[in-house]
Design a protein around this motif. Structure first.
Motif, PDB file in Angstrom:
ATOM      1  N   GLU A   1      30.819  47.108  24.943  1.00 61.78           N
ATOM      2  CA  GLU A   1      32.168  47.656  24.825  1.00 61.78           C
ATOM      3  C   GLU A   1      33.226  46.710  25.397  1.00 61.78           C
ATOM      4  N   GLY A   2      32.794  45.691  26.120  1.00 60.77           N
ATOM      5  CA  GLY A   2      33.757  44.760  26.696  1.00 60.77           C
ATOM      6  C   GLY A   2      34.072  45.063  28.147  1.00 60.77           C
ATOM      7  N   LYS A   3      33.040  45.211  28.933  1.00 59.40           N
ATOM      8  CA  LYS A   3      33.271  45.496  30.352  1.00 59.40           C
ATOM      9  C   LYS A   3      33.825  44.269  31.081  1.00 59.40           C
ATOM     10  N   THR A   4      33.467  43.076  30.578  1.00 62.89           N
ATOM     11  CA  THR A   4      33.951  41.858  31.238  1.00 62.89           C
ATOM     12  C   THR A   4      35.479  41.835  31.225  1.00 62.89           C
ATOM     13  N   LEU A   5      36.060  42.137  30.067  1.00 66.03           N
ATOM     14  CA  LEU A   5      37.525  42.156  29.972  1.00 66.03           C
ATOM     15  C   LEU A   5      38.098  43.339  30.749  1.00 66.03           C
ATOM     16  N   CYS A   6      37.425  44.466  30.652  1.00 70.56           N
ATOM     17  CA  CYS A   6      37.869  45.675  31.345  1.00 70.56           C
ATOM     18  C   CYS A   6      37.979  45.411  32.856  1.00 70.56           C
ATOM     19  N   ALA A   7      37.006  44.666  33.385  1.00 68.08           N
ATOM     20  CA  ALA A   7      36.970  44.420  34.832  1.00 68.08           C
ATOM     21  C   ALA A   7      38.195  43.651  35.304  1.00 68.08           C
ATOM     22  N   THR A   8      38.793  42.839  34.407  1.00 67.58           N
ATOM     23  CA  THR A   8      39.942  42.035  34.847  1.00 67.58           C
ATOM     24  C   THR A   8      41.093  42.939  35.289  1.00 67.58           C
ATOM     25  N   LEU A   9      41.231  44.098  34.665  1.00 65.96           N
ATOM     26  CA  LEU A   9      42.328  45.003  35.047  1.00 65.96           C
ATOM     27  C   LEU A   9      42.173  45.437  36.497  1.00 65.96           C
ATOM     28  N   ALA A  10      40.950  45.813  36.844  1.00 64.96           N
ATOM     29  CA  ALA A  10      40.725  46.300  38.210  1.00 64.96           C
ATOM     30  C   ALA A  10      40.762  45.157  39.220  1.00 64.96           C
ATOM     31  N   SER A  11      40.110  44.026  38.879  1.00 59.73           N
ATOM     32  CA  SER A  11      40.046  42.947  39.867  1.00 59.73           C
ATOM     33  C   SER A  11      41.426  42.323  40.077  1.00 59.73           C
ATOM     34  N   CYS A  12      42.183  42.114  38.995  1.00 57.82           N
ATOM     35  CA  CYS A  12      43.510  41.497  39.149  1.00 57.82           C
ATOM     36  C   CYS A  12      44.457  42.434  39.891  1.00 57.82           C
ATOM     37  N   THR A  13      44.380  43.727  39.600  1.00 59.26           N
ATOM     38  CA  THR A  13      45.270  44.667  40.284  1.00 59.26           C
ATOM     39  C   THR A  13      45.021  44.605  41.788  1.00 59.26           C
TER      40      THR A  13
ATOM     41  N   GLY B   1      43.659  35.787  24.138  1.00 59.01           N
ATOM     42  CA  GLY B   1      43.672  36.219  22.730  1.00 59.01           C
ATOM     43  C   GLY B   1      43.030  37.590  22.559  1.00 59.01           C
ATOM     44  N   MET B   2      42.879  38.320  23.655  1.00 62.72           N
ATOM     45  CA  MET B   2      42.293  39.672  23.571  1.00 62.72           C
ATOM     46  C   MET B   2      43.223  40.646  24.298  1.00 62.72           C
TER      47      MET B   2
END
Ligand SMILES: Nc1ncnc2c1ncn2[C@@H]1O[C@H](COP(=O)(O)OP(=O)(O)OP(=O)(O)O)[C@@H](O)[C@H]1O
Length: 671
Positions: free
Chosen positions: A144-156, A118-119
């Motif tokens: 700022e939402g680093k937890t969500l931001c990290a998903t982009l890098a870790s999933c990639t 939902g984000m």
């Protein structure tokens, strides 16, 4: 290879060795190389701006692919993720991926996050992740939402088949971050695991086989150190050795698959603040057994007979005891009348230094607590108890003797490494934090990591009050209680940040005296941490916390609280590092919320407490009548000095990494 051998930082352009035990080889590095990097560091650290790195290209590239993904069913979106694996693997293998390569992946992850969490990743979060995949530390303000931001890098990276370690400062955050984002990982078919203190084999090795592994820096670094010991002990060809030792199943001897990619949350804390303490694996050996309790007791007695100033000097900020020539002479005489190892100069003097450290450098309810008849270390950076850790080289036993609790068995050092060396061995390293720029130079010169400042999603609405300075700790505590009562009456939630368990308890007692209901969060009172944090943003909530709530804690405001001005953060000290203060300040004003920050200090604060701070203390006292703003300069000056001193200590530690043990080493069990 020289003692100071160190790997060269910077991007590696080879394919990660997924089959073997990946790590960067240590390379010879001359003094000139190091000097060059430090000089470059000066420039890179300061100029790492967005435009310079062309980061914004990722926004247009991502936008181009988004529209096509929106109409897809979930199954189709999953299939699109599968189809991305091969091109991503190729892109990552070629080195640093560019915006063109990453755009399709980011668009897909954004869509998947919106559906599962939902984000939808904000543009600034795309920029942050892009910076990280380019091998930098993304500086994104607190909240700022680093937890969500990290998903982009870790999933990639995980989609590209690279084993990912997401490293943070404590077990609680590791588990929380995985759980919060788990629906996204599950959707993409990426397996996740969380290493936590206390897990044993075969569970532990099984966790490391997940695509994305979450864990606190200590857990991951210790596991690496253990693997290195195993590899060292087993003779033969490295490749075959790794294949044999990492066989699937409960028989696996190696825990990890190597150091492929680490994404470090709170990068400044992990890579800088924690880096002053080396990690040590200890075990019982004959040497350890030689250190019998009688000998330790004798050393403690000797330490108590010595005079401070004459026989030894205390350097509290460097956490070091120095025996003077006079002291050495006295010890020698004592040795002549002693027996066994106490007669041996080096062994005796070392034990006495440990005893003096136990007496003067390590304080109960500050550095450790005594719980269930055991001495338990409180991590100074995170405020948390480290259950299965002990101080090495007899220091732990000295503290046990001092506290009159049952002695644990002394252990000898089997293997030792500094954090710096562990993290420098990752093939790829990236990080994020709210407070990197103060540490930018060190991040570059030690780890080769540039810092890129990412603009905030929304403006900063926090209001900062002037510092107030009190003559004594008692006056400060009373004023804190009075100020809290005032705020509490208006319904404003208050978070009071303290430095130690003892300080949090003193303030808690003062609040109780004033009849203010409150929650206490510290190393001793840590049950249901999530529930305490969840309530901290409610109307009228008062929370007293140590550094446990200092980093990563996301305090959400209850309805109506924003209208009252948001969360009020009351800081009761200046810490040794400005970055730690800024993290606490960042518990309010998240995601553009309003918030207020106020600091109340005293001339008796720990920062000004040591002998080295005499001048600062005097200056603060003299300047106080001129106004708190002026006197606060003396605190800041002292803080700067301590920051520099700690920087030097980390530098020395790295340089002496393979040298003799340090009395401050933290040790973990060898199995
Ligand atoms: N794209 C988004 N859409 C909606 N909410 C978001 C988004 N990104 C983050 N948030 C919310 O912002 C809040 C702060 O996020 P988070 O705790 O990850 O911040 P942080 O940057 O890690 O903070 P800190 O520096 O204190 O660790 C969370 O409540 C999170 O749900």
């Amino acid at each position: 290879m020289s003692e100071l051998a160190a790997p060269r930082p910077g991007p590696r352009l080879t394919l990660p060795r997924i089959a073997g035990y990946a790590e960067r080889p240590e390379s010879e590095e001359g003094k000139l190389d190091r000097l060059g990097r430090k000089l470059i560091g000066l420039g890179v650290a300061r100029t790492a701006g967005l435009r310079r790195h062309g980061l914004s290209a990722i926004l247009t590239e991502t936008a181009q692919h988004e529209a096509a993904l929106r109409p897809l069913t979930d199954a189709e979106l999953r299939a699109a993720a599968e189809a991305l694996r091969a091109p991503l693997r190729l892109a990552i293998a070629q080195g640093l991926p560019d915006a063109k390569m990453l755009g399709p992946a980011f668009a897909l992850l954004r869509e998947a996050a919106e559906r599962t969490l939902g984000m939808r990743h904000y543009d600034v979060q795309l920029l942050g992740a892009f910076a990280m995949l380019r091998g930098a530390v993304a500086e994104m303000r607190t909240g700022e939402g680093k937890t969500l931001c990290a998903t982009l890098a870790s999933c990639t990276m995980a989609l590209a088949g690279v084993p990912v370690h997401v490293i943070t400062v404590n077990d609680y955050l590791a588990l929380r971050d995985r759980d919060l984002m788990r629906p996204l990982y599950d959707f993409l078919g990426l397996s996740t695991g969380v290493v936590q203190a206390g897990q044993q084999e075969p569970e532990r090795a099984a966790i490391y086989r997940a695509d994305i592994v979450f864990g606190a820096n200590k857990e991951i670094a210790f596991d690496y150190l253990r693997d290195r010991m195993v590899l060292r002990r087993n003779p033969g060809n490295l490749r075959r050795k790794v294949e044999r030792l990492s066989a699937e199943g409960p028989g696996a001897v190696l825990r990890m698959r190597g150091l492929h990619f680490a994404l470090i949350d709170e990068a400044d804390s992990v890579l800088i603040d924690e880096a002053r303490t080396p990690l040590v694996i200890s075990g019982s050996t004959d040497v350890a057994r030689n250190q019998d309790p009688g000998f330790l007791r004798r050393a403690l007695r000797a330490a108590r007979q010595l005079d401070e100033g004459k026989d030894y000097r205390i350097h509290p900020n460097e956490h070091r005891i120095e025996i003077t020539p006079k002291g050495a002479e006295r010890l020698e005489i004592m040795g002549e009348y002693g027996s066994g190892p106490f007669r041996v100069g080096v062994i005796r003097d070392h034990a006495v230094v440990q005893a003096l450290s136990a007496l003067h450098l390590f304080h109960r309810d500050n550095d450790y607590v005594v719980r269930d008849g055991k001495v338990q270390i409180v991590d100074e950076n995170t405020g948390r108890i480290q259950e299965d850790r002990s101080w090495s080289e007899g220091l732990h036993q000295m503290i046990e003797l001092k506290e009159d609790v049952e002695l644990t068995e002394p252990r000898a050092t089997l293997s030792r490494i500094s954090y710096q060396r562990v993290f420098r061995r990752y093939q790829r390293l990236a990080g994020m934090t709210g407070t990197a720029s103060d540490a930018a130079w060190e991040l570059y010169s030690v780890y080769g990591l540039g810092v890129i400042r990412i603009p905030p999603h929304k403006g900063d609405r926090r209001r900062f009050a002037r510092d107030r300075i009190f003559a004594s700790e008692a006056a400060k505590c009373r004023a804190i209680a009075a100020r809290t009562a005032e705020l509490h009456d208006t319904g404003t939630p208050v978070l009071i940040g303290t430095r130690s368990v003892g300080a949090s308890e003193r303030i808690s007692a003062e609040l109780a005296l004033a009849g203010i209901a409150h929650q206490l969060l510290n190393a001793v009172q840590d049950a249901d941490e999530a529930a305490v944090v969840a309530l901290a943003g409610q109307r009228g909530a008062v929370t007293v916390a140590t550094n446990m709530a200092g980093r990563g804690t996301d305090i959400k405001l209850a309805p109506g609280v924003a209208e009252l001005g948001g969360l009020h953060v009351l800081l009761t000290v200046r810490h040794d590092s400005r970055r730690v203060d800024r993290q606490l300040e960042g518990r309010c004003g998240r995601q553009g919320d309003p918030g207020r920050v106020e600091r109340m200090l005293s001339l008796e604060d720990e920062l000004l407490g040591s002998k080295g701070a005499r001048w600062n203390r005097r200056a603060a006292r003299l300047l106080r009548p001129l106004g708190p703003g002026v006197a606060a300069l003396a605190f800041r000056a002292r803080q700067r000095r301590v920051e520099r001193m700690h920087g030097r200590m980390r530098h020395d530690l790295l340089a002496a990494d393979r040298g003799l043990g340090s009395l401050l080493a933290l040790s973990g069990e060898a199995e």
